[in-house]
Design a protein around this motif. Structure first.
Motif, PDB file in Angstrom:
ATOM      1  N   ALA A  51       0.835  -1.199   0.000  1.00 48.31           N
ATOM      2  CA  ALA A  51       0.000   0.000   0.000  1.00 48.31           C
ATOM      3  C   ALA A  51       0.874   1.254   0.000  1.00 48.31           C
ATOM      4  O   ALA A  51       2.007   1.243   0.482  1.00 48.31           O
ATOM      5  N   LEU A  52       0.336   2.335  -0.553  1.00 41.67           N
ATOM      6  CA  LEU A  52       1.027   3.621  -0.598  1.00 41.67           C
ATOM      7  C   LEU A  52       0.212   4.652   0.161  1.00 41.67           C
ATOM      8  O   LEU A  52      -0.994   4.779  -0.049  1.00 41.67           O
ATOM      9  N   CYS A  53       0.882   5.415   0.990  1.00 39.60           N
ATOM     10  CA  CYS A  53       0.220   6.481   1.744  1.00 39.60           C
ATOM     11  C   CYS A  53       0.056   7.712   0.863  1.00 39.60           C
ATOM     12  O   CYS A  53       0.810   7.921  -0.093  1.00 39.60           O
ATOM     13  N   ALA A  54      -0.890   8.555   1.208  1.00 42.12           N
ATOM     14  CA  ALA A  54      -1.187   9.755   0.428  1.00 42.12           C
ATOM     15  C   ALA A  54       0.023  10.679   0.318  1.00 42.12           C
ATOM     16  O   ALA A  54       0.315  11.210  -0.754  1.00 42.12           O
ATOM     17  N   GLU A  55       0.740  10.864   1.421  1.00 41.55           N
ATOM     18  CA  GLU A  55       1.892  11.762   1.413  1.00 41.55           C
ATOM     19  C   GLU A  55       2.994  11.231   0.500  1.00 41.55           C
ATOM     20  O   GLU A  55       3.632  11.989  -0.241  1.00 41.55           O
ATOM     21  N   THR A  56       3.200   9.925   0.532  1.00 46.26           N
ATOM     22  CA  THR A  56       4.223   9.309  -0.316  1.00 46.26           C
ATOM     23  C   THR A  56       3.857   9.443  -1.782  1.00 46.26           C
ATOM     24  O   THR A  56       4.716   9.708  -2.630  1.00 46.26           O
ATOM     25  N   VAL A  57       2.576   9.273  -2.107  1.00 49.29           N
ATOM     26  CA  VAL A  57       2.131   9.446  -3.491  1.00 49.29           C
ATOM     27  C   VAL A  57       2.366  10.893  -3.936  1.00 49.29           C
ATOM     28  O   VAL A  57       2.884  11.142  -5.030  1.00 49.29           O
ATOM     29  N   ALA A  58       2.018  11.859  -3.099  1.00 47.33           N
ATOM     30  CA  ALA A  58       2.195  13.269  -3.456  1.00 47.33           C
ATOM     31  C   ALA A  58       3.674  13.609  -3.648  1.00 47.33           C
ATOM     32  O   ALA A  58       4.040  14.286  -4.614  1.00 47.33           O
ATOM     33  N   GLU A  82     -10.736  13.262  14.735  1.00 47.45           N
ATOM     34  CA  GLU A  82      -9.465  13.746  15.268  1.00 47.45           C
ATOM     35  C   GLU A  82      -8.480  14.055  14.149  1.00 47.45           C
ATOM     36  O   GLU A  82      -8.472  13.375  13.122  1.00 47.45           O
ATOM     37  N   PRO A  83      -7.648  15.075  14.330  1.00 50.04           N
ATOM     38  CA  PRO A  83      -6.614  15.359  13.343  1.00 50.04           C
ATOM     39  C   PRO A  83      -5.687  14.155  13.181  1.00 50.04           C
ATOM     40  O   PRO A  83      -5.383  13.470  14.161  1.00 50.04           O
ATOM     41  N   ILE A  84      -5.253  13.894  11.954  1.00 48.28           N
ATOM     42  CA  ILE A  84      -4.313  12.804  11.731  1.00 48.28           C
ATOM     43  C   ILE A  84      -2.955  13.382  11.354  1.00 48.28           C
ATOM     44  O   ILE A  84      -2.868  14.472  10.783  1.00 48.28           O
ATOM     45  N   THR A  85      -1.923  12.668  11.714  1.00 51.34           N
ATOM     46  CA  THR A  85      -0.566  13.068  11.371  1.00 51.34           C
ATOM     47  C   THR A  85       0.015  12.063  10.389  1.00 51.34           C
ATOM     48  O   THR A  85      -0.451  10.922  10.313  1.00 51.34           O
ATOM     49  N   PRO A  86       1.027  12.468   9.640  1.00 48.65           N
ATOM     50  CA  PRO A  86       1.690  11.509   8.765  1.00 48.65           C
ATOM     51  C   PRO A  86       2.285  10.367   9.583  1.00 48.65           C
ATOM     52  O   PRO A  86       2.774  10.580  10.697  1.00 48.65           O
ATOM     53  N   CYS A  87       2.259   9.172   9.014  1.00 46.39           N
ATOM     54  CA  CYS A  87       2.885   8.028   9.686  1.00 46.39           C
ATOM     55  C   CYS A  87       4.406   8.214   9.667  1.00 46.39           C
ATOM     56  O   CYS A  87       4.924   9.129   9.020  1.00 46.39           O
ATOM     57  N   GLY A  88       5.114   7.359  10.343  1.00 45.47           N
ATOM     58  CA  GLY A  88       6.571   7.470  10.412  1.00 45.47           C
ATOM     59  C   GLY A  88       7.236   7.428   9.052  1.00 45.47           C
ATOM     60  O   GLY A  88       8.146   8.212   8.765  1.00 45.47           O
ATOM     61  N   ARG A  89       6.807   6.518   8.206  1.00 43.24           N
ATOM     62  CA  ARG A  89       7.376   6.406   6.858  1.00 43.24           C
ATOM     63  C   ARG A  89       7.157   7.701   6.083  1.00 43.24           C
ATOM     64  O   ARG A  89       8.061   8.201   5.409  1.00 43.24           O
ATOM     65  N   CYS A  90       5.964   8.249   6.161  1.00 44.17           N
ATOM     66  CA  CYS A  90       5.663   9.469   5.423  1.00 44.17           C
ATOM     67  C   CYS A  90       6.428  10.663   5.976  1.00 44.17           C
ATOM     68  O   CYS A  90       6.837  11.553   5.221  1.00 44.17           O
ATOM     69  N   ARG A  91       6.647  10.691   7.266  1.00 47.76           N
ATOM     70  CA  ARG A  91       7.467  11.759   7.845  1.00 47.76           C
ATOM     71  C   ARG A  91       8.859  11.730   7.234  1.00 47.76           C
ATOM     72  O   ARG A  91       9.431  12.761   6.889  1.00 47.76           O
TER      73      ARG A  91
END
Length: 134
Positions: A51-58, A82-91
């Motif tokens: 799977a690919l996260c939204a931040e990684t795709v962008a 609740e607000p969500i934060t980027p996961c560790g990989r996306c950070r």
């Protein structure tokens, strides 16, 4: 571009999410110093680890278009209150792009009625990046 505009762009990206397994649609919008915006959404796979996260795709879209710096702000939206934060990989992926332009972008962590603002360096202190290899 206002924060609300950037958040709307992230929400628009989330509308294109392919998340049949988690039902957790995420959108991301990256704002660059020149005013350009690149969006991404999460893309799941039956083989979950692919799977690919939204931040990684962008970030991948931006890098594929030759953007190598100037990241100033990121909005991340999800389907929760609740607000969500980027996961560790996306950070880490965001950090790579940010370090290429020597920026510390503000991250807008968006929930249904709250936006939490934090810098990438606060989310990923002492980050490993391109400068770590020299």
């Amino acid at each position: 571009m206002t924060d609300a505009d950037l958040i709307d762009a992230a929400r628009g990206a989330a509308a294109h999410s392919y998340s049949p397994y988690s039902q957790f649609a995420v959108g991301a919008a990256l704002l660059f110093a020149d005013g350009s915006v690149v969006t991404g959404t999460n893309i799941e796979n039956a083989s979950y680890g692919l799977a690919l996260c939204a931040e990684t795709v962008a970030v991948s879209k931006a890098m594929a278009d030759g953007v190598r710096g100037g990241l100033v702000k990121v909005a991340v939206t999800g389907p929760t209150d609740e607000p969500i934060t980027p996961c560790g990989r996306c950070r880490q992926v965001l950090n790579e792009l940010a370090q290429l332009g020597s920026t510390d972008p503000q991250i807008l962590c968006v929930g249904a009625s709250e936006v939490r603002r934090v810098t990438l360096s606060a989310l990923l202190p002492d980050a490993f990046g391109p400068a770590s290899l020299s």
